[in-house]
Design an enzyme around this catalytic site. Structure first.
Site, short mmCIF file in Angstrom:
data_model
loop_
_atom_site.label_atom_id
_atom_site.label_comp_id
_atom_site.label_asym_id
_atom_site.label_seq_id
_atom_site.Cartn_x
_atom_site.Cartn_y
_atom_site.Cartn_z
N ALA A 64 0.87 -1.19 0.00
CA ALA A 64 0.00 0.00 0.00
C ALA A 64 0.90 1.23 0.00
O ALA A 64 2.10 1.13 0.25
CB ALA A 64 -0.90 0.01 1.22
N LYS A 65 0.34 2.34 -0.30
CA LYS A 65 1.07 3.60 -0.16
C LYS A 65 0.04 4.71 -0.01
O LYS A 65 -1.09 4.58 -0.50
CB LYS A 65 1.94 3.87 -1.40
CG LYS A 65 3.14 4.72 -1.11
CD LYS A 65 4.21 3.94 -0.38
CE LYS A 65 5.46 4.73 -0.15
NZ LYS A 65 6.55 3.87 0.34
#
Ligand code: NAD
Length: 421
Positions: free
Chosen positions: A108-109
């Site tokens: 994720a980011k």
């Protein structure tokens, strides 16, 4: 908006890397599309009361790439250039990295488009708390766990942990990693990424029959990752001849005093004004310095088709995420004189110790820094050996070997889970 996201240079680059490796692995069309596309992408408005009383509307993003083997995991970045496409690319790279290192996470980011250097502490706190509040329906210790990245730090993680815990009504330290040790952070997390980069650089120098002592090192970016990497390599006897940050670079062929540089940036916020027998240079000039080890540790897309031919190093250690463009990479893969430690392997020390922090928080049982470092080096060594072997056996470029290992495990997990419903 969707078109803009799909066409962003970082996202296009991440997709091209994926497609190349999916061809090598001969992944079928159905698994290919499921493995490549992000699971969820969120855009939120983050209204923030500024010190002068007006309300500023920031935009925040979070992309969760896949949730097939565990929660998603990845940093949160504060930078003026943050876009949904960049965040989506970074989320994909996190997936391959976690998988390569055997961590039970998808990638994720997140990010908020803002300039943290121009904001007061109070403004940063209010923006962080509001962003966390907007994210509450989509995050959780078993859903998505954030960590520091470019422009964020332990303090930002502490405010996120506090906001989430107030919402839950009890302390939930495992909602973020990279937080202060006083709140359940892990010993050694702050230094982990730089320590990992330095470890892999040393292992590579060993493999190439080169010595660490006197090795000339150049580091672009002198934040958390760049400064710790430089400090660690300096301790092993390397000569740090050039460093830079957003204000420009400095060069001293005799070697810079890294501890003085860290003191200076801690006091003044940047390298600007540092004078100790060194000359000032531009970031472009820095990347072209003759050295044994070049370490981009700042932003994406710094090594481009324009400068790749002018790089003069033996080892290119990608501490930053995505520092090399696709065009530059196609030149680099032809250059036998440069050994690449690709980003998904090179900077994996950070997420490995973030994983240790999450495990310690879930168990409420904490390890010493020596235990953390020992486990970090073991896990990195395993990933490094696997990539080296894959590259050698299948005659692959180091980046393709690292990505192939990461991507194949995820494609396999998706295949055996099957498609719901
Ligand atoms: P940071 O904010 O602590 O430091 C970033 C540094 O880059 C600063 O010195 C900044 O001045 C410099 N910089 C910004 N723009 C620049 C430019 N145009 N030219 C040269 N220098 C510039 O961020 P960080 O946490 O050290 O992250 C650096 C890189 O490492 C990012 O790509 C990040 O995604 C990656 N990374 C970080 C971690 C981590 O644990 N922090 C883990 C894995 C990967």
């Amino acid at each position: 908006m969707l078109d803009e996201f799909m066409q962003s240079p970082a996202y296009v680059m991440a997709c091209q890397q994926f497609d190349r490796v999916a061809d090598i692995l001969d992944i079928g069309q159905s698994e290919r599309i499921r493995t490549k596309m992000p699971k969820r992408a969120m855009i939120v408005s983050v209204p923030t009361r500024m010190d002068d009383g007006h309300t500023e509307m920031f935009t925040g993003y979070r992309v969760q790439h896949h949730l097939s083997v565990g929660p998603t995991k990845g940093g949160l970045r504060y930078h003026p250039d943050v876009t949904l496409g960049e965040v989506a690319a970074l989320a994909m790279w996190m997936s391959w990295k976690c998988s390569l290192c055997g961590l039970p996470y998808g990638g994720a980011k997140g990010g908020v488009t803002c300039d943290p250097r121009k904001m007061s502490r109070g403004e940063l706190e209010r923006m962080t708390r509001r962003f966390t509040q907007e994210m509450i329906p989509f995050i959780g210790p078993h859903v998505d766990v954030m960590a520091p990245d470019l422009g964020t730090n332990e303090q930002i993680m502490a405010w996120m942990m506090d906001t989430y815990s107030m919402h839950e009504g009890n302390p939930v330290p495992q909602i973020v990693t990279g937080k202060p040790v006083a709140l359940g952070g892990s010993a050694g997390r702050k230094e982990a990424t730089g320590r990992g980069v330095a470890y892999l650089v040393n292992r590579t120098l060993d493999n190439l029959n080169m010595k660490s002592e006197g090795t000339r090192v150049v580091v672009q970016g002198f934040g958390n990752v760049g400064s710790i990497t430089a400090q660690q390599l300096h301790r092993f006897g390397a000569r740090i001849i050039g460093v830079s940050d957003y204000t420009g670079g400095i060069h001293n062929p005799q070697g810079l005093d890294v501890n003085k540089l860290i003191d200076h940036t801690t006091r003044h916020g940047s390298l600007e004004g540092f004078v100790d027998g060194c000359e000032t240079i531009t970031n472009d000039e820095l990347l072209q310095l003759e050295c044994e080890v070049l370490i981009p540790a700042a932003l994406e897309r710094q090594i481009t088709e324009k400068n790749v031919g002018k790089i003069r190093c033996r080892v290119l250690a990608e501490a930053a995420n995505g520092p090399t463009t696709i065009e530059a990479d196609s030149v680099l893969r032809q250059r036998d004189d440069i050994f690449l430690i690709p980003d998904v392997l090179c900077n994996a020390g950070g997420v490995i110790v973030s994983y240790f922090e999450w495990v310690q928080d879930l168990q409420s049982f904490f390890w010493t820094e020596a235990e953390v470092n020992d486990k970090l080096y073991r896990q990195l060594e395993l990933a490094y050996q696997q990539v080296l072997q894959m590259a050698k056996k299948q005659k692959l470029y180091m980046r393709d070997a690292a990505l192939a290992l990461g991507i194949s495990k995820i494609a396999q997990a998706k295949q055996v889970r099957g498609l719901f419903p």
